[in-house]
Design a protein around this motif. Structure first.
Motif, PDB file in Angstrom:
ATOM      1  N   ASN A   1       4.960  -4.854  -2.867  1.00  0.00           N
ATOM      2  CA  ASN A   1       5.167  -6.306  -2.974  1.00  0.00           C
ATOM      3  C   ASN A   1       5.491  -6.693  -4.418  1.00  0.00           C
ATOM      4  O   ASN A   1       5.333  -5.893  -5.327  1.00  0.00           O
ATOM      5  N   SER A   2       5.913  -7.917  -4.591  1.00  0.00           N
ATOM      6  CA  SER A   2       6.127  -8.395  -5.971  1.00  0.00           C
ATOM      7  C   SER A   2       5.678  -9.853  -6.037  1.00  0.00           C
ATOM      8  O   SER A   2       6.498 -10.749  -6.168  1.00  0.00           O
TER       9      SER A   2
ATOM     10  N   PRO B   1      -1.413  -9.874 -11.365  1.00  0.00           N
ATOM     11  CA  PRO B   1      -1.934  -9.702 -12.730  1.00  0.00           C
ATOM     12  C   PRO B   1      -1.767  -8.289 -13.278  1.00  0.00           C
ATOM     13  O   PRO B   1      -2.124  -8.012 -14.415  1.00  0.00           O
ATOM     14  N   VAL B   2      -1.236  -7.374 -12.444  1.00  0.00           N
ATOM     15  CA  VAL B   2      -1.234  -5.948 -12.813  1.00  0.00           C
ATOM     16  C   VAL B   2      -0.094  -5.630 -13.781  1.00  0.00           C
ATOM     17  O   VAL B   2       1.048  -6.039 -13.554  1.00  0.00           O
TER      18      VAL B   2
ATOM     19  N   SER C   1      -3.055  -4.950   0.644  1.00  0.00           N
ATOM     20  CA  SER C   1      -2.121  -6.006   1.053  1.00  0.00           C
ATOM     21  C   SER C   1      -1.307  -5.547   2.255  1.00  0.00           C
ATOM     22  O   SER C   1      -0.424  -6.248   2.715  1.00  0.00           O
TER      23      SER C   1
HETATM   24  S1  SF4 Z   1      -0.833  -5.587  -6.459  1.00  0.00           S
HETATM   25 FE1  SF4 Z   1      -1.463  -7.306  -5.134  1.00  0.00          FE
HETATM   26  S2  SF4 Z   1      -0.852  -9.131  -6.292  1.00  0.00           S
HETATM   27 FE2  SF4 Z   1       0.246  -7.388  -7.221  1.00  0.00          FE
HETATM   28  S3  SF4 Z   1       2.226  -7.355  -6.145  1.00  0.00           S
HETATM   29 FE3  SF4 Z   1       0.844  -5.992  -5.023  1.00  0.00          FE
HETATM   30  S4  SF4 Z   1      -0.030  -7.292  -3.413  1.00  0.00           S
HETATM   31 FE4  SF4 Z   1       0.855  -8.642  -4.907  1.00  0.00          FE
END
Ligand code: SF4
Length: 313
Positions: free
Chosen positions: A18-19, A24-25, A93
């Protein structure tokens, strides 16, 4: 456990399909980490758990399920080493298939927390919630308070799942995107996000809220305190969980010989040795005459040893 700073945080990898705009990563963080420590061998994971006297672990990413073997291996290792009472939860997720939940459960996972990216389509997680419940795992959603989602409210109430709400926080990696949509006060938490969390609190049966102030002021500080308690007695421990010591900078081979000759307890670090602050004050003159730099430092008790203050002597 969270309040006591007793959970080891494992970042399986920064990779994620995902993006999310609020992610916060740091994309630069490569590899697996336990708290601030890079994990390349099982021993690294166990040593970090020991360093903080961990009572449980929180497994996150990125997305931990894209490295399922590594994730389940770490769960198995921690459970084997610390026993059943070592509580482990995992964030994902991705709605996991039944066989994935079964593997995680048989490895020893106690709790699973689902995060629908951008809060979209939470209904996709219904089968996974049911399978988790069937296995007697604790289960729920954990989401940042982006906006009120009545779909999530209805699902958690109907399935007896918990809802953990995090105050939206800005970090060096997401702040440019977040400041376009949210306003921030003195801390790193969004003002609107706190209001949204309160709306959830009124509607959800099993509800927990984690503010950014709580994360920094309570959770992290308590983890640091746990770590500092386990450090050598030469360090002075502060209420904030930092440690104070003397630092003598210079050639470590020469310094080790000198410390042994003086009969001083020391700990070898990169670029010098750490000694107790009183001894540093006493020996500063002599050591400086020999060409070493001497200072009193305050630093984090973590493996990164981040220095927060230096007083040159
Ligand atoms: S780590 Fe979590 S917040 Fe970050 S892109 Fe993936 S699902 Fe989204």
């Amino acid at each position: 456990m969270c309040e006591r700073g007793a959970k080891l945080v494992i970042f399986v990898s920064a990779e994620c399909p995902n993006s999310c705009y609020y992610c916060p990563v740091s994309p630069e963080r490569k590899g697996t980490f336990a708290n601030e420590t890079r994990v390349t061998r099982p021993e690294d994971l166990l040593e970090e758990a020991e360093r903080m006297d961990a009572e449980g672990a929180s497994i996150t990413g990125g997305e931990p399920l894209i490295h399922l073997k590594r994730t389940s291996g770490m769960i198995t290792l921690l459970k084997k080493f610390y026993g059943e009472e070592f509580h482990i939860h995992l964030y994902t997720s991705i709605p996991p298939e039944k066989k994935v939940i079964e593997l995680l459960f048989s490895s020893g996972l106690d709790e699973i927390r689902f995060h629908p990216p951008d809060l979209k389509n939470p209904g996709r997680f219904l089968p996974a919630l049911e399978t988790s419940a069937d296995h007697g795992m604790e289960y729920g959603f954990e989401i940042p308070a982006l906006r009120l989602s009545m779909d999530i409210v209805n699902i958690v109430n109907e399935t007896s799942a918990f809802l953990n709400i995090n105050q939206l926080e800005y970090t060096p990696y997401n702040f440019r995107r977040l400041i376009k949509k949210y306003s921030f006060g003195e801390g790193s938490g969004s003002i609107e996000s706190r209001k949204i969390a309160l709306e959830y609190a009124r509607l959800v049966h099993k509800f927990h809220y984690c503010s950014s102030g709580f994360k920094d002021g309570v959770q992290m500080r308590n983890r640091f305190r746990r770590m500092s308690r386990k450090m050598d007695r030469l360090y002075e421990k502060t209420d904030d969980g930092t440690v104070i010591c003397g630092f003598v900078e210079g050639d470590t081979v020469k310094l080790e010989k000198i410390m042994k000759r003086y009969g001083v307890r020391y700990i070898l670090r990169s670029g010098g040795v750490e000694i107790d602050p009183e001894t540093a004050l006493k020996l500063a003159g002599r050591l400086k005459r020999k060409g070493f730099n001497v200072s009193i430092i305050e630093r984090y008790p973590t493996s990164e040893e981040t220095v927060v203050e230096v007083i040159p002597l």
